[in-house]
Design a protein around this motif. Sequence first.
Motif, PDB file in Angstrom:
ATOM      1  N   VAL A  38     -15.724  47.556 106.095  1.00 32.06           N
ATOM      2  CA  VAL A  38     -16.123  47.701 107.495  1.00 32.06           C
ATOM      3  C   VAL A  38     -17.526  47.152 107.760  1.00 32.06           C
ATOM      4  O   VAL A  38     -17.729  46.417 108.733  1.00 32.06           O
ATOM      5  N   PRO A  39     -18.539  47.461 106.933  1.00 35.10           N
ATOM      6  CA  PRO A  39     -19.862  46.888 107.214  1.00 35.10           C
ATOM      7  C   PRO A  39     -19.875  45.358 107.186  1.00 35.10           C
ATOM      8  O   PRO A  39     -20.555  44.725 107.999  1.00 35.10           O
ATOM      9  N   LEU A  40     -19.127  44.766 106.270  1.00 35.22           N
ATOM     10  CA  LEU A  40     -19.081  43.305 106.201  1.00 35.22           C
ATOM     11  C   LEU A  40     -18.400  42.728 107.445  1.00 35.22           C
ATOM     12  O   LEU A  40     -18.854  41.731 108.006  1.00 35.22           O
ATOM     13  N   LEU A  41     -17.323  43.355 107.874  1.00 37.87           N
ATOM     14  CA  LEU A  41     -16.638  42.899 109.087  1.00 37.87           C
ATOM     15  C   LEU A  41     -17.522  43.080 110.323  1.00 37.87           C
ATOM     16  O   LEU A  41     -17.511  42.251 111.235  1.00 37.87           O
ATOM     17  N   THR A  42     -18.289  44.157 110.346  1.00 36.66           N
ATOM     18  CA  THR A  42     -19.220  44.383 111.447  1.00 36.66           C
ATOM     19  C   THR A  42     -20.295  43.300 111.467  1.00 36.66           C
ATOM     20  O   THR A  42     -20.663  42.794 112.538  1.00 36.66           O
ATOM     21  N   ALA A  43     -20.778  42.929 110.298  1.00 40.82           N
ATOM     22  CA  ALA A  43     -21.783  41.858 110.224  1.00 40.82           C
ATOM     23  C   ALA A  43     -21.190  40.538 110.699  1.00 40.82           C
ATOM     24  O   ALA A  43     -21.859  39.767 111.390  1.00 40.82           O
ATOM     25  N   GLY A  44     -19.930  40.277 110.348  1.00 45.94           N
ATOM     26  CA  GLY A  44     -19.275  39.063 110.835  1.00 45.94           C
ATOM     27  C   GLY A  44     -19.116  39.072 112.347  1.00 45.94           C
ATOM     28  O   GLY A  44     -19.322  38.057 113.017  1.00 45.94           O
ATOM     29  N   GLY A  45     -18.768  40.222 112.899  1.00 44.24           N
ATOM     30  CA  GLY A  45     -18.666  40.334 114.357  1.00 44.24           C
ATOM     31  C   GLY A  45     -20.017  40.164 115.032  1.00 44.24           C
ATOM     32  O   GLY A  45     -20.119  39.539 116.097  1.00 44.24           O
ATOM     33  N   ALA A  46     -21.072  40.712 114.423  1.00 41.56           N
ATOM     34  CA  ALA A  46     -22.419  40.550 114.979  1.00 41.56           C
ATOM     35  C   ALA A  46     -22.850  39.090 114.932  1.00 41.56           C
ATOM     36  O   ALA A  46     -23.542  38.610 115.836  1.00 41.56           O
ATOM     37  N   GLN A  58     -27.793  40.359 101.701  1.00 44.86           N
ATOM     38  CA  GLN A  58     -26.637  40.886 102.436  1.00 44.86           C
ATOM     39  C   GLN A  58     -25.374  40.096 102.096  1.00 44.86           C
ATOM     40  O   GLN A  58     -24.295  40.672 101.952  1.00 44.86           O
ATOM     41  N   TRP A  59     -25.506  38.788 101.983  1.00 47.38           N
ATOM     42  CA  TRP A  59     -24.357  37.975 101.570  1.00 47.38           C
ATOM     43  C   TRP A  59     -23.908  38.365 100.164  1.00 47.38           C
ATOM     44  O   TRP A  59     -22.712  38.413  99.874  1.00 47.38           O
ATOM     45  N   SER A  60     -24.873  38.626  99.284  1.00 47.15           N
ATOM     46  CA  SER A  60     -24.539  39.042  97.916  1.00 47.15           C
ATOM     47  C   SER A  60     -23.775  40.365  97.920  1.00 47.15           C
ATOM     48  O   SER A  60     -22.782  40.522  97.204  1.00 47.15           O
ATOM     49  N   GLY A  61     -24.222  41.308  98.735  1.00 41.56           N
ATOM     50  CA  GLY A  61     -23.521  42.581  98.856  1.00 41.56           C
ATOM     51  C   GLY A  61     -22.115  42.392  99.394  1.00 41.56           C
ATOM     52  O   GLY A  61     -21.164  43.031  98.926  1.00 41.56           O
ATOM     53  N   GLY A  62     -21.954  41.504 100.373  1.00 39.21           N
ATOM     54  CA  GLY A  62     -20.633  41.218 100.917  1.00 39.21           C
ATOM     55  C   GLY A  62     -19.712  40.601  99.876  1.00 39.21           C
ATOM     56  O   GLY A  62     -18.527  40.934  99.797  1.00 39.21           O
ATOM     57  N   ALA A  63     -20.258  39.717  99.059  1.00 40.08           N
ATOM     58  CA  ALA A  63     -19.456  39.097  98.000  1.00 40.08           C
ATOM     59  C   ALA A  63     -19.026  40.136  96.965  1.00 40.08           C
ATOM     60  O   ALA A  63     -17.884  40.119  96.484  1.00 40.08           O
ATOM     61  N   ILE A  64     -19.917  41.069  96.647  1.00 38.70           N
ATOM     62  CA  ILE A  64     -19.563  42.136  95.709  1.00 38.70           C
ATOM     63  C   ILE A  64     -18.472  43.025  96.304  1.00 38.70           C
ATOM     64  O   ILE A  64     -17.529  43.422  95.609  1.00 38.70           O
TER      65      ILE A  64
END
Length: 85
Positions: A38-46, A58-64
Motif C-alpha cells: 500500500v505505501p508503494l502504491l500510494t507513492a506511485g499515485g502521489a 524510498q525506491w530501494s524500500g519499494g524494491a525490497i
Amino acid sequence: WGWLVLSGLLGISFAHVLIYRAILSLGPIVTVGGASLVPLLTAGGAWLVLGERMRLMQWSGGAILLAGCFCLVFAKTRTHRQSQN
C-alpha cells in the motif's frame, strides 16, 4: 455529517469483506504481504497525481517490498503445487 458517516461505514465494511475474502483465498501470509504494498502504491499515485518524486532510499524500500511480495507468492504457489502431488 451523514454522508461522511455513511461513506466511512461503507468503506470500512467493504474493505473488511475484501480482506477476509483474500485471507480465505490466498492465506494470511500472502494477504498481509500484499497489503504491505500500500505505501508503494500510494507513492506511485502521489507521483502521478501530484508530481511528487521518490528518493533513492524510498525506491530501494519499494524494491525490497516488491521482492518480498514476489517471494511470498512464489512460496505459496510452490507449496500449493507440492500439496497437489
